[in-house]
Design a protein around this motif. Sequence first.
Motif, PDB file in Angstrom:
ATOM      1  N   LYS A 106     -54.958  17.760  68.269  1.00 32.04           N
ATOM      2  CA  LYS A 106     -54.618  19.161  68.066  1.00 32.04           C
ATOM      3  C   LYS A 106     -53.960  19.403  66.724  1.00 32.04           C
ATOM      4  N   ASN A 107     -53.398  18.346  66.144  1.00 27.05           N
ATOM      5  CA  ASN A 107     -52.720  18.492  64.852  1.00 27.05           C
ATOM      6  C   ASN A 107     -53.459  17.761  63.731  1.00 27.05           C
ATOM      7  N   SER A 108     -54.757  17.562  63.896  1.00 26.05           N
ATOM      8  CA  SER A 108     -55.542  16.814  62.911  1.00 26.05           C
ATOM      9  C   SER A 108     -55.555  17.507  61.552  1.00 26.05           C
ATOM     10  N   GLN A 109     -55.550  16.682  60.510  1.00 22.96           N
ATOM     11  CA  GLN A 109     -55.785  17.174  59.159  1.00 22.96           C
ATOM     12  C   GLN A 109     -57.293  17.107  58.923  1.00 22.96           C
ATOM     13  N   VAL A 110     -57.924  18.257  58.745  1.00 26.81           N
ATOM     14  CA  VAL A 110     -59.384  18.290  58.705  1.00 26.81           C
ATOM     15  C   VAL A 110     -59.956  18.267  57.291  1.00 26.81           C
ATOM     16  N   ALA A 111     -59.161  18.660  56.312  1.00 23.43           N
ATOM     17  CA  ALA A 111     -59.656  18.664  54.932  1.00 23.43           C
ATOM     18  C   ALA A 111     -58.478  18.830  53.988  1.00 23.43           C
ATOM     19  N   ARG A 112     -58.743  18.613  52.728  1.00 24.98           N
ATOM     20  CA  ARG A 112     -57.792  18.965  51.680  1.00 24.98           C
ATOM     21  C   ARG A 112     -58.345  20.166  50.924  1.00 24.98           C
ATOM     22  N   GLU A 113     -57.447  20.893  50.312  1.00 23.40           N
ATOM     23  CA  GLU A 113     -57.884  21.936  49.396  1.00 23.40           C
ATOM     24  C   GLU A 113     -57.187  21.729  48.063  1.00 23.40           C
ATOM     25  N   ILE A 114     -57.983  21.708  47.020  1.00 25.19           N
ATOM     26  CA  ILE A 114     -57.452  21.590  45.667  1.00 25.19           C
ATOM     27  C   ILE A 114     -57.889  22.821  44.889  1.00 25.19           C
ATOM     28  N   ARG A 115     -56.950  23.439  44.226  1.00 30.11           N
ATOM     29  CA  ARG A 115     -57.255  24.607  43.392  1.00 30.11           C
ATOM     30  C   ARG A 115     -56.894  24.263  41.959  1.00 30.11           C
ATOM     31  N   VAL A 116     -57.799  24.538  41.041  1.00 26.64           N
ATOM     32  CA  VAL A 116     -57.578  24.263  39.626  1.00 26.64           C
ATOM     33  C   VAL A 116     -57.866  25.513  38.803  1.00 26.64           C
ATOM     34  N   ALA A 117     -57.089  25.699  37.755  1.00 20.11           N
ATOM     35  CA  ALA A 117     -57.374  26.763  36.792  1.00 20.11           C
ATOM     36  C   ALA A 117     -58.444  26.267  35.832  1.00 20.11           C
ATOM     37  N   LEU A 118     -59.416  27.124  35.549  1.00 17.18           N
ATOM     38  CA  LEU A 118     -60.510  26.768  34.648  1.00 17.18           C
ATOM     39  C   LEU A 118     -60.268  27.403  33.281  1.00 17.18           C
ATOM     40  N   PRO A 119     -60.493  26.654  32.215  1.00 15.81           N
ATOM     41  CA  PRO A 119     -60.260  27.211  30.876  1.00 15.81           C
ATOM     42  C   PRO A 119     -61.117  28.456  30.628  1.00 15.81           C
ATOM     43  N   ALA A 120     -60.454  29.556  30.307  1.00 17.95           N
ATOM     44  CA  ALA A 120     -61.176  30.801  30.027  1.00 17.95           C
ATOM     45  C   ALA A 120     -62.006  30.684  28.759  1.00 17.95           C
ATOM     46  N   GLU A 121     -61.663  29.724  27.908  1.00 24.34           N
ATOM     47  CA  GLU A 121     -62.389  29.547  26.654  1.00 24.34           C
ATOM     48  C   GLU A 121     -63.813  29.027  26.868  1.00 24.34           C
ATOM     49  N   LEU A 122     -64.058  28.394  28.017  1.00 20.43           N
ATOM     50  CA  LEU A 122     -65.387  27.867  28.312  1.00 20.43           C
ATOM     51  C   LEU A 122     -66.255  28.964  28.924  1.00 20.43           C
ATOM     52  N   ASP A 123     -67.569  28.837  28.774  1.00 20.05           N
ATOM     53  CA  ASP A 123     -68.462  29.792  29.437  1.00 20.05           C
ATOM     54  C   ASP A 123     -68.755  29.306  30.856  1.00 20.05           C
ATOM     55  N   HIS A 124     -69.501  30.088  31.611  1.00 20.69           N
ATOM     56  CA  HIS A 124     -69.732  29.780  33.019  1.00 20.69           C
ATOM     57  C   HIS A 124     -70.368  28.401  33.210  1.00 20.69           C
ATOM     58  N   GLY A 125     -71.411  28.114  32.464  1.00 20.72           N
ATOM     59  CA  GLY A 125     -72.083  26.830  32.611  1.00 20.72           C
ATOM     60  C   GLY A 125     -71.181  25.661  32.281  1.00 20.72           C
ATOM     61  N   GLN A 126     -70.329  25.830  31.280  1.00 20.93           N
ATOM     62  CA  GLN A 126     -69.408  24.760  30.898  1.00 20.93           C
ATOM     63  C   GLN A 126     -68.344  24.541  31.965  1.00 20.93           C
ATOM     64  N   ALA A 141     -61.197  27.318  40.433  1.00 24.21           N
ATOM     65  CA  ALA A 141     -62.111  26.676  41.381  1.00 24.21           C
ATOM     66  C   ALA A 141     -61.336  26.181  42.584  1.00 24.21           C
ATOM     67  N   HIS A 142     -61.964  26.288  43.755  1.00 22.69           N
ATOM     68  CA  HIS A 142     -61.449  25.705  44.985  1.00 22.69           C
ATOM     69  C   HIS A 142     -62.332  24.504  45.322  1.00 22.69           C
ATOM     70  N   ILE A 143     -61.690  23.387  45.592  1.00 23.94           N
ATOM     71  CA  ILE A 143     -62.407  22.149  45.932  1.00 23.94           C
ATOM     72  C   ILE A 143     -61.934  21.695  47.308  1.00 23.94           C
ATOM     73  N   LEU A 144     -62.871  21.480  48.213  1.00 24.75           N
ATOM     74  CA  LEU A 144     -62.538  20.981  49.549  1.00 24.75           C
ATOM     75  C   LEU A 144     -63.113  19.577  49.706  1.00 24.75           C
ATOM     76  N   PRO A 145     -62.299  18.536  49.491  1.00 25.47           N
ATOM     77  CA  PRO A 145     -62.772  17.172  49.747  1.00 25.47           C
ATOM     78  C   PRO A 145     -62.531  16.799  51.221  1.00 25.47           C
ATOM     79  N   THR A 146     -63.424  16.008  51.774  1.00 23.37           N
ATOM     80  CA  THR A 146     -63.249  15.533  53.144  1.00 23.37           C
ATOM     81  C   THR A 146     -62.212  14.415  53.182  1.00 23.37           C
ATOM     82  N   THR A 147     -61.683  14.138  54.380  1.00 23.19           N
ATOM     83  CA  THR A 147     -60.615  13.151  54.526  1.00 23.19           C
ATOM     84  C   THR A 147     -61.084  11.834  55.131  1.00 23.19           C
ATOM     85  N   ARG A 148     -62.315  11.807  55.652  1.00 24.81           N
ATOM     86  CA  ARG A 148     -62.821  10.592  56.292  1.00 24.81           C
ATOM     87  C   ARG A 148     -63.903   9.938  55.438  1.00 24.81           C
TER      88      ARG A 148
END
Length: 209
Positions: free
Chosen positions: A80-100, A138-145
């Motif tokens: 009932k108290n399992s950790q199901v995933a992690r969430e990592i949030r990073v700021a992306l450089p505004a100087e880069l374009d979308h593809g970069q 960006a939001h990144i959800l890595p699995t824990t298993r």
Amino acid sequence: MAIFHFSAKVIGRASGRSAVAAAAYRAGERLHDDRLDRDHDFTNKSGVVHSEILLPDNAPEEFADREKLWNAVEAAETRKNSQVAREIRVALPAELDHGQRVELVREFCQREFVARGMVADIALHAPGRTGDDRNHHAHILPTTREIGPEGFGAKNRDWNAVEMLEGWREAWARDSNRALERCGHDERIDHRTLEAQRIEASARATAAH
């Protein structure tokens, strides 16, 4: 000006959260949650400019489907108290374009998460209609298993180490700076605390004097 932001937290059942709901919200999709037997519909969410799932080589190909992936994650957890995933949030450089920016996130996740055996679900968000128009992130959800051809196995506790998190923070700053340099920008970011940066600056000033 490029800024450093890297935050990490756990998505766990103890706080009433669902990995399926978290993935649906961040990707702006509608996903059915088998455990809760309900749909999480965030198709009206604006600002999601890119999403994709990065799989290790030995992961089942069906997990490229976001709904199947996160329902499999939930099914692998019995507490009932399992950790199901992690969430990592990073700021992306505004100087880069979308593809970069997509390339930066993809390469970072491939090396730091997928190469270690995690599945990484990524979603890039544009700045909101109000506020700072440089707030690409960006939001990144890595699995824990750990994952194999048959699906998810045991949890890898090494991935919870403080040293691992600090390594990810440093790697994100390094990768961002390389991307900025590669694209001809002079801006740089620093993952260290402001205090650590002040100490180094003071030491350099003393040495120069």
